[in-house]
Motif scaffolding. Sequence first.
Motif, mmCIF file in Angstrom:
data_model
loop_
_atom_site.group_PDB
_atom_site.id
_atom_site.type_symbol
_atom_site.label_atom_id
_atom_site.label_comp_id
_atom_site.label_asym_id
_atom_site.label_seq_id
_atom_site.Cartn_x
_atom_site.Cartn_y
_atom_site.Cartn_z
ATOM 1 N N SER A 55 -30.136 -26.065 29.251
ATOM 2 C CA SER A 55 -31.340 -25.960 30.058
ATOM 3 C C SER A 55 -32.388 -26.964 29.595
ATOM 4 C CB SER A 55 -31.912 -24.537 29.953
ATOM 5 O OG SER A 55 -33.180 -24.460 30.551
ATOM 6 N N LEU A 56 -33.100 -27.554 30.559
ATOM 7 C CA LEU A 56 -34.206 -28.462 30.254
ATOM 8 C C LEU A 56 -35.552 -27.763 30.446
ATOM 9 C CD1 LEU A 56 -32.995 -31.747 32.036
ATOM 10 C CD2 LEU A 56 -32.500 -30.930 29.714
ATOM 11 N N SER A 57 -35.507 -26.475 30.707
ATOM 12 C CA SER A 57 -36.723 -25.719 30.997
ATOM 13 C C SER A 57 -37.210 -24.947 29.770
ATOM 14 C CB SER A 57 -36.466 -24.743 32.150
ATOM 15 O OG SER A 57 -37.580 -23.911 32.365
ATOM 16 N N LYS A 58 -38.526 -24.777 29.670
ATOM 17 C CA LYS A 58 -39.099 -23.959 28.604
ATOM 18 C C LYS A 58 -39.031 -22.470 28.946
ATOM 19 C CE LYS A 58 -42.267 -27.532 26.937
ATOM 20 N NZ LYS A 58 -43.681 -27.908 26.669
ATOM 21 N N LYS A 59 -38.824 -22.173 30.228
ATOM 22 C CA LYS A 59 -38.690 -20.789 30.657
ATOM 23 C C LYS A 59 -37.213 -20.401 30.649
ATOM 24 C CE LYS A 59 -42.747 -21.000 33.699
ATOM 25 N NZ LYS A 59 -43.240 -20.841 35.094
ATOM 26 N N PRO A 60 -36.876 -19.146 30.319
ATOM 27 C CA PRO A 60 -35.470 -18.734 30.263
ATOM 28 C C PRO A 60 -34.768 -18.911 31.607
ATOM 29 C CG PRO A 60 -36.883 -17.086 29.242
ATOM 30 C CD PRO A 60 -37.799 -18.063 29.917
ATOM 31 N N GLU A 61 -33.610 -19.566 31.583
ATOM 32 C CA GLU A 61 -32.786 -19.723 32.779
ATOM 33 C C GLU A 61 -31.639 -18.719 32.703
ATOM 34 O OE1 GLU A 61 -31.431 -23.422 34.371
ATOM 35 O OE2 GLU A 61 -33.039 -24.540 33.376
ATOM 36 N N THR A 62 -31.539 -17.852 33.690
ATOM 37 C CA THR A 62 -30.500 -16.834 33.686
ATOM 38 C C THR A 62 -29.516 -16.978 34.837
ATOM 39 O OG1 THR A 62 -31.997 -15.343 34.875
ATOM 40 C CG2 THR A 62 -31.942 -15.158 32.465
ATOM 41 N N ALA A 63 -29.689 -17.997 35.661
ATOM 42 C CA ALA A 63 -28.780 -18.214 36.792
ATOM 43 C C ALA A 63 -27.509 -18.920 36.318
ATOM 44 C CB ALA A 63 -29.465 -19.040 37.874
ATOM 45 N N ILE A 64 -26.382 -18.614 36.954
ATOM 46 C CA ILE A 64 -25.102 -19.252 36.634
ATOM 47 C C ILE A 64 -25.077 -20.659 37.231
ATOM 48 C CG2 ILE A 64 -22.605 -19.153 37.009
ATOM 49 C CD1 ILE A 64 -22.834 -16.123 37.040
ATOM 50 N N ARG A 65 -24.621 -21.628 36.454
ATOM 51 C CA ARG A 65 -24.468 -22.993 36.938
ATOM 52 C C ARG A 65 -22.994 -23.277 37.202
ATOM 53 N NH1 ARG A 65 -28.051 -27.208 33.377
ATOM 54 N NH2 ARG A 65 -30.103 -26.251 33.624
ATOM 55 N N ARG A 66 -22.718 -24.027 38.257
ATOM 56 C CA ARG A 66 -21.338 -24.395 38.571
ATOM 57 C C ARG A 66 -21.309 -25.831 39.091
ATOM 58 N NH1 ARG A 66 -16.412 -21.617 39.906
ATOM 59 N NH2 ARG A 66 -15.062 -22.873 41.245
ATOM 60 N N TYR A 67 -20.367 -26.621 38.573
ATOM 61 C CA TYR A 67 -20.193 -28.000 38.988
ATOM 62 C C TYR A 67 -18.724 -28.233 39.319
ATOM 63 C CZ TYR A 67 -24.694 -28.324 36.653
ATOM 64 O OH TYR A 67 -25.987 -28.108 36.281
ATOM 65 N N GLU A 68 -18.463 -29.037 40.348
ATOM 66 C CA GLU A 68 -17.103 -29.328 40.772
ATOM 67 C C GLU A 68 -16.920 -30.830 40.942
ATOM 68 O OE1 GLU A 68 -15.614 -27.052 44.015
ATOM 69 O OE2 GLU A 68 -16.690 -25.221 43.419
ATOM 70 N N HIS A 69 -15.691 -31.293 40.639
ATOM 71 C CA HIS A 69 -15.382 -32.712 40.802
ATOM 72 C C HIS A 69 -13.872 -32.864 40.878
ATOM 73 C CE1 HIS A 69 -15.676 -37.042 40.504
ATOM 74 N NE2 HIS A 69 -14.807 -37.022 39.520
ATOM 75 N N ASN A 70 -13.396 -33.418 41.992
ATOM 76 C CA ASN A 70 -11.975 -33.717 42.176
ATOM 77 C C ASN A 70 -11.075 -32.504 41.883
ATOM 78 O OD1 ASN A 70 -12.578 -36.333 42.900
ATOM 79 N ND2 ASN A 70 -12.181 -37.190 40.868
ATOM 80 N N GLY A 71 -11.494 -31.344 42.344
ATOM 81 C CA GLY A 71 -10.685 -30.147 42.173
ATOM 82 C C GLY A 71 -10.870 -29.440 40.853
ATOM 83 N N ASN A 72 -11.583 -30.064 39.919
ATOM 84 C CA ASN A 72 -11.900 -29.421 38.644
ATOM 85 C C ASN A 72 -13.299 -28.822 38.715
ATOM 86 O OD1 ASN A 72 -9.483 -30.147 37.334
ATOM 87 N ND2 ASN A 72 -10.298 -32.185 36.899
ATOM 88 N N TRP A 73 -13.520 -27.746 38.013
ATOM 89 C CA TRP A 73 -14.845 -27.132 38.016
ATOM 90 C C TRP A 73 -15.184 -26.603 36.636
ATOM 91 C CZ3 TRP A 73 -14.596 -22.172 36.382
ATOM 92 C CH2 TRP A 73 -13.413 -21.453 36.594
#
Length: 361
Positions: A55-73
């Motif tokens: 996280s780049l935020s000073k506030k707590p981040e509680t959301a799930i992050r997901r990234y995909e590329h060429n069938g990989n995630w």
Amino acid sequence: MSYDTPQQSSLPLESARDLATLLPERHPEQDLFICDVADAVLKDLMQHMEHPFYSLSKKPETAIRRYEHNGNWIEITPSVKGLATIYDKDILIYCISQIMAKLNRGEAVSQNVRINSRDLLIFTNRGTAGKDYAALAEALDRLAGTRISTNVRAGDEEEYSTFGLIDAASIRRKHGLDGRLLWCEVKLSDWVFKAIRAQDVLTLHPDYFRLRKPIERRLYELARKHCGAQAQWRCSVQLLHKKSGSKSPLKQFRYLLKDTAETDHLPDYHIAYDETDDKVVFVNRNTMQPALTGPHWIDEIRLDSDTYEAARDAAPGWDPYFIEAEWRNWLASSEKTPPRKPDLAFIAFCARFYERRGAPA
């Protein structure tokens, strides 16, 4: 983390500007080898596609992050206390630096790393007040709570894996809950430790810890990863925004880039904004090589012209001279003995390089 703002003084304009962009160097006497765990992690999981999971935020981040590329995630799940931040990563950088130093000395290493809290604060250019010790305990909670899931595809099969940044942590204090933190012990996860043993690490400039803003640290990491020892690296603002993990709107992100380009204080790289093409250009300052002074024989290695053609076959799409710089830096930083057949050793390195990173983006 809390950082003190340096007081203004009657210094020359250039010095005053430096104070306005970099944190003061609180402990100038140290000279340590620093490794980038974020690069090692994402090289292993997503080959050359580096996605942010701090996280780049000073506030707590509680959301799930997901990234995909060429069938990989890759999916990053924080705990209720929030996602590990880019400042929390300093603990991992410290642990990996100590392990790398032991490996270079030929000493035995393990996943369990005992940390002297004061040494860590000094290493990362932080203060040593009570609040700084308390912040370390909070950072360990976030690191232990952040989980990473990913898939690995091989032909018509897919494998699912999940793991953490660290497996466990323990803390020793003076008597009482308000007592000062004396030391802590961190158990690195299997995949982090494996990356270290494979020496899938990059060296960071010591001034990395003097960068004030999370986005500045992230921009430096991306430049170090993608530009490396090359003369320059160009990237569209939109792609850089995605890679950075910034939650700022694109318009504000573009403003941050322009501001960073104007102050021009990133270690190792100049940064410029190309308004016509809406791209960012990172230009190598050529300050990395002196920090990687190795045995004199490394500079005496001369490769045959045919070797570079073989290197192109071993790592299709990559500049063999860029890989050569990485190879020489690796030889210097890992204290290797001179290869008996440098040309064959370099070609083998190119093959492993391509196996880890794949084709260039």
